[in-house]
Every structure is written in C-alpha cells, then in structure tokens.
Design an enzyme around this catalytic site. Sequence first.
Site, short mmCIF file in Angstrom:
data_model
loop_
_atom_site.label_atom_id
_atom_site.label_comp_id
_atom_site.label_asym_id
_atom_site.label_seq_id
_atom_site.Cartn_x
_atom_site.Cartn_y
_atom_site.Cartn_z
N GLU A 285 0.90 -1.17 -0.03
CA GLU A 285 0.04 -0.01 0.01
C GLU A 285 0.93 1.18 -0.06
OE1 GLU A 285 -2.99 0.71 2.92
OE2 GLU A 285 -3.43 -1.14 2.94
N ASP B 71 -6.22 9.32 10.25
CA ASP B 71 -4.87 8.70 10.41
C ASP B 71 -4.41 9.52 11.71
OD1 ASP B 71 -4.02 6.97 8.39
OD2 ASP B 71 -4.41 8.52 7.32
#
Lengths: 405, 267
Positions: free
Chosen positions: B51, B62
């Site tokens: 990724e 995040d």
Amino acid sequence: MDNEQKNSYKSGPDENGRFGIFGGRFVAETLMPLILELEKSYNKAKEDIEFLEELNELNSKYAGRPSPLYYAERLTEHLGGAKIYFKRDELNHTGSHKINNCLGQILLARRMGKKRIIAETGAGQHGVAVATVAARFGLPCVIYMGATDIERQKPNLFRMKLLGAEVIPVTSGTGTLKDAMNEALRDWVTNVDDTFYIIGTVAGPHPYPAMVRDFQSVIGTEAKEQILSAEGRLPDYLMACIGGGSNAMGLFYPFLDDVSVEMIGVEAGGKGVETEEHCASLTAGKPGVLHGNRTYLLQNSDGQITEGHSISAGLDYPGIGPEHAWLKDIGRVQYVAITDQEALEAFKVCTRLEGIIPALEPSHAIAHLIKIAPEMSRDKLIIVNLCGRGDKDIFAIAEHLNMAI
Amino acid sequence: MIKTRIDKCFDILKAKNKKGLVTFITAGDPNYKTSLEILKRLPSAGANMIELGMPFTDPMADGPAIQASSLRALKSGQNMIKTLELVREFRETNQETPIILMGYYNPIYAYGNDQFLEDAFRVGVDGLIIVDLPPEEDDELCLKAIEMGISFIRLATPTTDEKRLGSVLKNTSGFLYYVSISGITGTATPNINKVKDAIIRIKNNTDLPIAIGFGVKTKQNVEDMSKIADAVIVGSALVSLMNNEDKTDASIIKDVLDKVIELGKGL
C-alpha cells in the site's frame, strides 16, 4: 432561467446532500453510519412541534432572541448613502450567533441519547457556545482548538474552561481551525457510540450544512419580519462576513427567493487576495474535497490544503460552506474580500460612531459596507449582520493598534 | 475475467495455504530516493502487497504516525506526479507485487479524476483505497476505476452493520479492508474476539479475500490477525521508523526492512 431555478433557491440540498456539485458525504466508512443516523434524527426533529417549541423557548428565554434590528443612524449619516441596519446577533447570550446552532444541536444530541459532546473552534465563539449548552444540559464536552488560536483568543479559552469544557490544544498542521476540525473528526471516529459532534459552521458532511443553516435561519427570518415592520419593505442589500459562512447563511437563506434582495458575503482578505496570506476561499480558491464536503478550498496545484491567514481567527478557515459555493457559482450571492487593515479601520469607525464594539469578523462586513454604502442613494436599505461582539478581540486589537491595555 | 495482480497474489497465497502481509509506506517519506529503495526491497523482505500512501495535508482518519509521515513526504517535495513516477520506477523491476494507492480524495480530484485513473493504470497501479469516498460517493471515482481494471478496495469498519455491508461490498474488488477498531490508524490494539466475529459475519456475505488493518503493530498482532483473515496490513508501525530527524536514510531503510522481516514471522 431554467425551471428548477425558477422554482426556488431554497430547495437544496438534494437527497445526497448536494447543492449543485457541492456538498456531499465525503467521510470515512466509520463515520458514514453516524451521519446517516444524524440525518434521520434531524429530519424527524425538524418536523416535530415539541422539538421546535423547546428550541424556540430556549432561543427566547436563554439566548435572548429575537435580536433587535437596529437603525445605525450615525453610521448612516457618516457614510451619507444607503440607510443602514444592524442585525444585532452580538447581543445573544455568549456574544455571537453561534448559540443559535448550538441550542439546536444539543437538543438533537439529547434526543439521540448521546452522552458526550465534542466540537472544534477557531476564534472560540463556537467553543464558548458549545461549552455553554453542554453546561446547561449537563453533558461533558471536549473542545478542540488550534494552539495558534489559543494564543490569540485567551479570553475565550478561559471562558470555556470556566464553563467546564475540556479544551484540547491542537498542534498538528499549523494549529488553526482546520486542524481542530481534523482532530474533532478523529475523536468522533474513535468514540462512535456515545459522542455527538457539534459542527459550528455550515460545512462538513451532509446533513451538517443544511442543519446548521436551518438553526441559523432564525437570523434571517427575524430580520425579514423586523425590516418589514420598520420600513414596510424588503431590504435592497444583505451583508455578512464569511469564514465557514454560518451567520451569512442564516441571514441570507430566508431571503434567497426574494430576488430583489442583493446579498454580499465578505471574506477575509488578510494581507490581500493577491498575496498568499488570506482566507478568501471563494474569491481565490478552487473546488476540492475536505472535511466531508466538496466546496471551494485554498489549495495548491497538487490538492494540498494551504494555510489561510486572517486577523480574525473566526474567518481563518481554508474552506467555505458548500451552499455558499453553489450560490457563488449560480450568481445568486456576490462574494468579496476585505483586508485585515480595512477590517481594523471599520472596527474603529463602528466603535466610535455607534458605541458598539464589533468582533473582528463582522468588522469585515462593516468594512465592505463603508466601501459601497456612500455610493448608494439614501432610499436604499442595507442590513448588516453584526454576528459577534468584540470583547474577545480587545487584546489582539490593542496589539495591532500598538496600544497598551 | 482477466485476473489482476491482486487476484493472482491471493490465488498464490491460497495455493500455498498462506496468509498475506500488506505493508504501507507513504510515497516520498522521508524522501523520494529512500522510499523508492524501500519499495523495491519490500517484496523480498516479505511483503506480499504494497500500500503506497499518497501524502495529504489533512489525513483525517490517520493517527500521529501517518500524519507525520505525510508531512515529511510533502516537505521533501512529494506530489501526485512523483507518486505515480515512484510506481513506474518500481514496475521496471517488479511486475508481480500488487501496488495499491491509498489516501484521500482531494489530491486526486485536483489532478483530475480521468487523468489520474489513466496515469495510474499506465504506471501499474492495481488498486485504490480512498478513505473519504464511501459507497454513497461511488459515482465520483469508484465506478470508473473498476471499469478501467483498477480495483477499488473498500473499508468495512466496526460501525458497518448488516444493513450497510451490502452497499460496502457492492462495488468492492480485489479484497475487503477490515478496519479492526473504531478509530484512527496506529492507535488502539484491536479486540481479537470482536474482530473475529465481524470477519465471520462478512465472510458469510462475500467471497472476497479480507485483509485486517489499523492497530496491527507487532509480530504477535500479525500472528493473531492472520489466523482470522486472508491478509494483515501494517502501516503506522513501519512509518514511525522513518523519522529522519536523527537518522540516516540508510538506517531508515534497514530498520523498516528488518521490521517487515520480523512481522512476516508472525504469519
């Protein structure tokens, strides 16, 4: 003009939360069920007489509504043009229009059985309003505030603490409103079961832009009645400052279909829209996606969000409510920018002539008024939304004016 | 239907009766050269899929580790053009390992959706994970991506109930990314039993492989999660090794690859 436009400017958003291409629900999957639940609960509440009556009661007995529509006689004389009215939303409990929305959302939070309140704040006016309603309804509350903003809005920080809120300084990014909103969203994603997020402006994922607008529309609804009663006709112009755009949306919305009424949203031009230090997302930004909605954003060519600048922490946001973005694109509302310097000058004029110390945010709207009112004939009517009082800004203003307190 | 690199990767794992390790790094973190070097060496260190984060100033889902990673990358001058270039350079020597671009919508939107999909496909991107494009916004990018042969990998979360699962699965391809916690990346450690129940529930509704991510930090976490899913995703634990303030690029490369080797032992 096509049929849809002929029908109404007030029919948005559509079922997907869109105003034209703007708005939407650009959130992480974790939040998706939450905003769907919120939408459902809000749609039910706004049709519920009991909810509306309770909100009305709080608006009048607790917040002090209706706020007066005041003829600013000396300013009108001074400028020598259009007749100027102030919508005095700075007289509300907590000192700004932010309480209108917070009362609505806290009632909704209670109906939904939520036990914990979170919010972001820039200038601290929304934070104070949230802390106030959280205290009033006995719910614990966490406010995210950029570390930079905390520095320049100390009085509001202290007020929030007195009201029992936990204020968490946000140091990520440049420590201003957008970073505070990021942190609030991170909190919400982490505390999905019991937490209600009170967004302070007409931005964020659907249904927030519409919901906040509806709660703020009390401003325009009152103003319409008041001007009709004072002058027997609608105003020619409405003016309001724009950060995320909630006070402007609240004033404009009830007038959107009155096509004779011109509307002007005043953005923070900072050190000038030709520089990089401003927050005029509509004047100098371009469409993008942030904080759950598509709207005009300050960004670079790579789609990275850039930091705005304004003398006023409350306008220091790189985005703008999606309904404003749409109203700009279809040309219903005009958007202009005012510099820090012009806002400061307007602040002084209003304070000395009217005996009203405005916040730096509405000082932007007054600055534009000072530019255009003298050019108008005396039979024109202008309503300016005085959305906040300037007590919170006196330290910052003293610094800018090189005065000692 | 043509098998994609992601499909083939899961086929091979299945044939060997093995689980996959998906590693996340941010493109350009801490700089272009170092991230290219890490990227090239991840497969031999044990990564089955990669990724690759597209850095963004405001990564709302995040935690601190990936926020810092994004900002380091941007500071080093990373942008979308360079991120696609990184994939192109990687593909010069590797045609097997799937590359999935992960990030937020705005940098793609600013690049131009059609141009982005075209360029991403051309350089050899296999899948996309766009955090802020839920099924409700499928018309934006998802449908066109799938049409072009780029997998659109959806996140399912603890808040994705039975009712939503259908719409989450509907246009998902490649695999399903199960977010093990309600929260942001790299923070809480998931409750294995809860995750297990959720995976069983999802498996009843789809044949897609399932990868588990968020809060997977240690070899033990990898071991636990790989028992209940087809692959395990590790991100924050890797990018937190990339802070270059007091570290040379060479030691960052070594630390990251050592960590991948160690995590791989948990499979």
